[in-house]
Design a protein around this motif. Sequence first.
Motif, short mmCIF file in Angstrom:
data_model
loop_
_atom_site.label_atom_id
_atom_site.label_comp_id
_atom_site.label_asym_id
_atom_site.label_seq_id
_atom_site.Cartn_x
_atom_site.Cartn_y
_atom_site.Cartn_z
N PRO A 47 87.72 1.78 -43.45
CA PRO A 47 87.52 1.05 -42.18
C PRO A 47 86.70 1.81 -41.15
CG PRO A 47 89.75 1.91 -42.29
CD PRO A 47 89.12 2.20 -43.61
N HIS A 48 86.69 3.17 -41.24
CA HIS A 48 86.00 3.95 -40.22
C HIS A 48 85.26 5.12 -40.87
CE1 HIS A 48 88.25 1.75 -37.17
NE2 HIS A 48 89.37 2.06 -37.79
N LYS A 49 84.25 5.57 -40.20
CA LYS A 49 83.54 6.77 -40.63
C LYS A 49 84.44 7.97 -40.34
CE LYS A 49 79.42 9.57 -39.75
NZ LYS A 49 78.19 9.72 -38.96
N ARG A 50 84.96 8.60 -41.41
CA ARG A 50 85.89 9.70 -41.24
C ARG A 50 85.75 10.70 -42.40
NH1 ARG A 50 90.18 8.31 -37.77
NH2 ARG A 50 90.85 10.49 -38.03
N VAL A 51 86.53 11.80 -42.29
CA VAL A 51 86.56 12.83 -43.33
C VAL A 51 87.87 12.68 -44.11
CG1 VAL A 51 86.57 15.30 -43.81
CG2 VAL A 51 85.16 14.39 -41.95
N TYR A 52 87.75 12.73 -45.44
CA TYR A 52 88.91 12.56 -46.31
C TYR A 52 89.03 13.76 -47.25
CZ TYR A 52 89.13 7.64 -44.93
OH TYR A 52 89.22 6.48 -44.21
N ALA A 53 90.28 14.12 -47.56
CA ALA A 53 90.56 15.09 -48.62
C ALA A 53 90.59 14.33 -49.94
CB ALA A 53 91.89 15.79 -48.38
N LEU A 54 89.87 14.84 -50.94
CA LEU A 54 89.77 14.17 -52.24
C LEU A 54 90.54 14.97 -53.29
CD1 LEU A 54 88.53 11.98 -54.08
CD2 LEU A 54 86.54 13.48 -54.35
#
Length: 549
Positions: free
Chosen positions: A78-85
Amino acid sequence: MAAGLGATLAATVGTRTAPAQAQADPATITIPGESPTRTNIPVARDRRASGGRYLALLTVQQPPPETGWYATYRVRVPHKRVYALTAVATAPVETPHTEAVGSYLQLSVNGGPFREVARSQPDWYGSPAAWGDLSVLNLGEVELREGDNALGLRVVEPTILDNNIVYVLSLDHLVLRLLPGGTALHAASVPRHRVGEPAHLRLTLNARTTRPYPVHYAVIDYHGQRVAAGRTAIPAGRRTTTVALPADLPPGHYRIHADDGVTSTFARLPAHRAAPVTDAVGNRFGVNVWASSLVPPSRLDECAAALRDMGAGWVRDGQSWPAAEPAPGAYDTAHHDRVTRALRGRGLAVLDVLSPAPEWAMTDASLPLPADLRHAYRYARRLALAAPEALQLSNEPDVDTTRSTGDAHAAFVKAAALGVKDACHDARAEAPLVVLPGIAQTGPFQDLMLANDVVRYADVWAFHGYPDPAQQEDPEFPRRRGRAARARPAAGGRRHAAVDDRVRGLPHDARRSHRGAGAGTGAVPRAFDGGGAGRGERAAVLVRRAAPA
């Protein structure tokens, strides 16, 4: 394994799988491994998998040069963000719950370049168990844009699994977890350099910043003194910036402290490089490396350069004989030859170690040696043609799983040594030093091997001394004069000058190096893959050279 290696790979799949979306927890997105939008990797069934199926690559077939073995996934956020993969998949190194390994993964985000997920062996080793041979792997942090995104995974490098050179990936699912707090400092690093060369601190964010991002940093020396500090800003629209460090920093070990809890270390090396290695006497400092198992392919050249810069002249490495000769006379040494080229390309001398023989060459009575010693002759001859500076003819046969005796091993050593000499005679090249098997403890095995005249076939005698973990002092080694006196009768009374080299192996895997006690308790660590080159150890080496008549 046989069924898996013989399986026909699925054709490229172009499904209309809907992009993965956030579940009940909006901060977590799960992506089924078996549901890529495109892939050339087959799917297998297993009720232990989260959806009853998983992506399953296991093949000796080389990947397509344009794409590799790949899988592409769509994910909507939904938003431009940083994720841990993270991924539930096969780890590229052994873990506490399994010795099965996978190939190193490469990752691409939204059509960007593929980059290898190149973490250290201890980092991978700590991956929690999932199910079967799969672990929960940390693949890093990714910056995703609002709406649809594409995640690409691919395999282009083989690994060694069950003594086969194969491409391996088992992938159950991927998980994206939203990182709280948004943009933050991710890393601070200083490239390896020497006094007189410019030193630059590189600061990296986990995502591009929309406005200048201020960063405070400090550099601490080995004694805990602050030697540099400052404030800078990473420009808007970028992820990195560099800061010049003082040119007058003396050589030594330094720590970096920066905002957001980021810390790291770097070394400033002396100005003068070590003299080039010409032979074993030119530089007696060596390091144990099991590169095919411990060094990510993308870091191989950098690892070799770092070893050379730290002052090492020799690297002790090895390869799996069963993988290098899967059938009689069918050699595949390309995987290991690349390691040897990288090491030698950085001016390092290579001591190659023979591992136990393939199953097709052994009998129950000969384990771990080939029943027909002509196989030992031919394989050693093949390895010698790659021109390592030294070739060690097995590792710790006195304590490894074996049914051979000292005299049987002496016959094996002689056959292999003749192969080394003949290869170089035919090629009109200088023969590698022939190194006797590294012996873990004194006793009848070594005595019987030496009594069978193996010294006459070799250039180097090796003994591995292990300290008692209960004792913190360095292990005791026989004095030079006493050892030389014992070596001369074992060589049939020939006149040889003894040179005592004590080579301290650097521990790569503390888990293995502390498994057993020293000679005082009779317990000795088990050999690693027959080669022992991937475990820290101390070696005392006796170099034999003919004395003048």
